[in-house]
Design a protein around this motif. Structure first.
Motif, PDB file in Angstrom:
ATOM      1  N   THR A 278       0.877  -1.323   0.140  1.00  0.00           N
ATOM      2  CA  THR A 278      -0.130   0.018  -0.095  1.00  0.00           C
ATOM      3  C   THR A 278       1.002   1.179  -0.091  1.00  0.00           C
ATOM      4  O   THR A 278       1.937   1.352   0.499  1.00  0.00           O
ATOM      5  N   ARG A 279       0.406   2.326  -0.569  1.00  0.00           N
ATOM      6  CA  ARG A 279       1.300   3.586  -0.813  1.00  0.00           C
ATOM      7  C   ARG A 279       1.208   4.140   0.582  1.00  0.00           C
ATOM      8  O   ARG A 279       0.178   4.381   1.206  1.00  0.00           O
ATOM      9  N   ASP A 280       2.497   4.818   0.997  1.00  0.00           N
ATOM     10  CA  ASP A 280       2.808   5.379   2.328  1.00  0.00           C
ATOM     11  C   ASP A 280       2.080   6.575   2.218  1.00  0.00           C
ATOM     12  O   ASP A 280       1.681   7.285   3.161  1.00  0.00           O
ATOM     13  N   SER A 281       2.217   7.611   1.069  1.00  0.00           N
ATOM     14  CA  SER A 281       1.976   8.807   1.000  1.00  0.00           C
ATOM     15  C   SER A 281       1.502   9.196  -0.518  1.00  0.00           C
ATOM     16  O   SER A 281       2.279   8.502  -1.439  1.00  0.00           O
ATOM     17  N   GLU A 382       8.016   7.118  -5.498  1.00  0.00           N
ATOM     18  CA  GLU A 382       6.835   6.784  -4.915  1.00  0.00           C
ATOM     19  C   GLU A 382       7.309   5.588  -3.866  1.00  0.00           C
ATOM     20  O   GLU A 382       7.797   4.603  -4.081  1.00  0.00           O
ATOM     21  N   LEU A 383       6.650   5.620  -2.747  1.00  0.00           N
ATOM     22  CA  LEU A 383       6.984   4.792  -1.624  1.00  0.00           C
ATOM     23  C   LEU A 383       5.787   3.900  -1.047  1.00  0.00           C
ATOM     24  O   LEU A 383       4.580   4.666  -0.628  1.00  0.00           O
ATOM     25  N   TYR A 384       5.944   2.636  -1.062  1.00  0.00           N
ATOM     26  CA  TYR A 384       4.942   1.824  -0.672  1.00  0.00           C
ATOM     27  C   TYR A 384       5.526   0.809   0.594  1.00  0.00           C
ATOM     28  O   TYR A 384       6.698   0.725   0.482  1.00  0.00           O
ATOM     29  N   SER A 385       4.784  -0.134   1.288  1.00  0.00           N
ATOM     30  CA  SER A 385       5.003  -0.755   2.054  1.00  0.00           C
ATOM     31  C   SER A 385       4.070  -1.990   2.371  1.00  0.00           C
ATOM     32  O   SER A 385       2.942  -1.851   2.101  1.00  0.00           O
ATOM     33  N   THR A 387       3.464  -4.363   5.929  1.00  0.00           N
ATOM     34  CA  THR A 387       3.793  -4.872   7.442  1.00  0.00           C
ATOM     35  C   THR A 387       3.643  -6.452   7.653  1.00  0.00           C
ATOM     36  O   THR A 387       2.958  -7.092   6.642  1.00  0.00           O
ATOM     37  N   LYS A 394       8.892  -5.695   8.360  1.00  0.00           N
ATOM     38  CA  LYS A 394       8.335  -4.674   7.271  1.00  0.00           C
ATOM     39  C   LYS A 394       9.287  -4.711   6.108  1.00  0.00           C
ATOM     40  O   LYS A 394      10.356  -4.790   6.253  1.00  0.00           O
ATOM     41  N   LYS A 396       9.782  -2.184   2.502  1.00  0.00           N
ATOM     42  CA  LYS A 396       9.468  -0.995   1.789  1.00  0.00           C
ATOM     43  C   LYS A 396       9.727  -1.149   0.292  1.00  0.00           C
ATOM     44  O   LYS A 396      10.768  -2.023  -0.034  1.00  0.00           O
ATOM     45  N   HIS A 398      10.157   0.912  -3.412  1.00  0.00           N
ATOM     46  CA  HIS A 398      10.142   2.527  -4.153  1.00  0.00           C
ATOM     47  C   HIS A 398      10.086   2.296  -5.527  1.00  0.00           C
ATOM     48  O   HIS A 398      10.877   1.260  -6.195  1.00  0.00           O
TER      49      HIS A 398
END
Length: 478
Positions: A278-281, A382-385, A387, A394, A396, A398
């Motif tokens: 899911t996208r962090d921001s 774009e940053l995704y992660s 958990t 976790k 991450k 990019h």
């Protein structure tokens, strides 16, 4: 005086010539000193005759990292040598024999001709064929796909198994991961090596300077890869003996890994969502990395406002595994695992005095006219992660749009089409993790990355397009 750097045009010549000898310039940094005098007393005065300090290049910084109290002096200087092949050994031997007591704690880094270059730890590099083993025979197939521009005049080849097996070679990957982790456990020091980072990337892998008449198996190829540093050193020593230029040195079986280039962010998003990301921001992070020809002090990272926020010093490579999946027909879905440590200088420890900042403008960056750029890259991320990716760990991801820049008068301007690449950054185990847990972690990153690479094929730019011309269309952002 705080850590500061600027741009100058002198001292950027690596080779110095006269009628009798040819000299090469190296740079050395000493970290975490109580005073600069200890370097003069314990090192410079003890050097062998063929190594001479360049007094004009001497720089001393204080406050590089305030977390270590009075051990806050960094000493930097260039040295000229007429024996470049033995330089590193001579330097380390001099320092080991004369280094100060622990009360004057110091760490030395020999950085070679470019400050901030990588240090390859013992047995860090190796290649694993998913369905190949040590005795599996190899053939080398001519490669015409995407490549690093510095290899444009060299013939490139892809290693392939003559006969693939039916079982995965996961055991070797596990064993090598645990071996290198145990080596790191005994050698790694957070003060001297910085922070640890693990990265999984996807791309193409090729070999150059092969010997067409020699037989090769996986074990022999790995022997060549893990001795790349020693073989380069030996080739340089031979070239120096016969008076050849360094640029003419030919080292057999050198290799390169180039990131895969994807066609659109839309396709990538659909794929990574299937893996739970899911996208962090919603924000897009824009940064610019610049390496100056002088001073050769690491990679300078600027934010979107042109403010310097980090300088990356030298990195150490502890585990660099390239895996060639069996089922993938796409050359661009090879997998590279990289466990590295980095020493960074953060913005709060950088003096803005005499620091050459860049200023953002439409489609370009304004630079100080005296700056001499070695290379520069703009990155939009774009940053995704995810958990609980492995246990409670976790991961991450990019999605980066990268553009190479070049210096043009007072500006930095794009010099290539933008490329869309993917980097995966898993959380790593604790240093004291048991061998059983390390093996379990290695199995997970092996299986997960192979499955992920197979899915990424759907978002690749077709290899036929890359073979037709080694230039890329801009990625589609939708």
């Amino acid at each position: 005086m705080a850590y500061a750097t600027g741009c100058r045009n002198d001292l950027d010549t690596r080779w110095r010539k006269n009628k009798k000898t040819r000299q090469e310039c190296f740079h050395i940094r000493f970290h975490y000193l109580r005073s600069e005098e200890v370097v003069e007393k314990c090192f410079i005065e003890k050097l062998p005759p063929h190594i001479k300090p360049n007094k004009k290049s001497k720089q001393v910084w204080k406050g590089l990292d305030g977390a270590y109290g009075e051990y806050n002096v960094t000493f930097y200087q260039s040295f000229l040598t007429t024996r470049p092949a033995s330089f590193e050994d001579d330097v380390h031997n001099t320092w080991s024999s004369n280094k100060p007591s622990t009360e004057e704690m110091a760490c030395m880094v020999v950085t070679g001709t470019i400050c901030g270059e990588s240090t390859i730890e013992k047995n860090a590099y190796f290649i694993v064929f998913q369905r190949g083993f040590e005795k599996s025979k190899l053939t080398f197939e001519k490669y015409h796909g995407i490549f690093n521009e510095i290899h444009s005049k060299q013939e490139k080849y892809v290693p392939k198994l003559l006969h693939a097996g039916t079982e995965d070679n996961l055991c070797e990957f596990e064993t090598r991961f645990v071996q290198q982790w145990n080596f790191l456990r005994t050698r790694y020091n957070s003060i001297f090596h910085g922070f640890l980072s693990f990265c999984i990337s996807f791309g193409t892998f090729y070999v150059m300077n092969i010997k067409s008449d020699s037989t090769m198996n996986v074990a022999k190829l790995n022997d060549l890869f893990k001795t790349i540093k020693e073989r380069k050193k030996k080739a340089l020593q031979t070239a120096t003996k016969y008076g050849k230029e360094r640029t003419h040195v030919r080292v057999p079986y050198i290799f390169s890994f180039q990131p895969a280039v994807f066609s659109s962010t839309t396709k990538l998003r659909k794929i990574i969502e299937q893996f739970g990301f899911t996208r962090d921001s919603d924000e897009m992070k824009r940064t610019t990395m610049v390496k100056f020809k002088y001073p050769n002090v690491g990679k300078h990272n600027f934010d979107e406002n042109g403010e310097l926020f980090r300088i990356e010093l030298s990195e150490n490579k502890w585990f660099m595994a390239t895996v060639l999946p069996a089922q993938s027909s796409a050359q661009l879905t090879r997998i590279k695992y990289g466990l590295k440590s980095f020493r960074n200088v953060k913005s709060e420890n950088i003096s803005k005095i005499n620091l050459k900042l860049i200023e953002t403008a439409t489609n370009e960056y304004q630079m100080e006219p005296s700056c001499d750029i070695h290379r520069a890259t703009e990155k939009v991320s774009e940053l995704y992660s995810v958990t609980n990716w492995f246990g409670e760990k976790k991961v991450k991801l990019h999605i980066k749009t990268t553009t190479q820049l070049k210096g043009d008068a007072k500006k930095l301007v794009p010099c290539s089409s933008s490329k869309l690449v993917v980097l995966v950054l898993p959380e790593i185990p604790n240093r004291d993790t048991s061998e059983e847990e390390l093996r379990s972690y290695a199995r997970h990153i092996w299986k997960w990355a192979i499955e992920f690479a197979e899915k990424l094929k759907l978002a690749l730019i077709p290899e036929t397009d890359l073979e037709r011309e080694n230039t890329l269309p801009p990625p589609k952002n939708t």
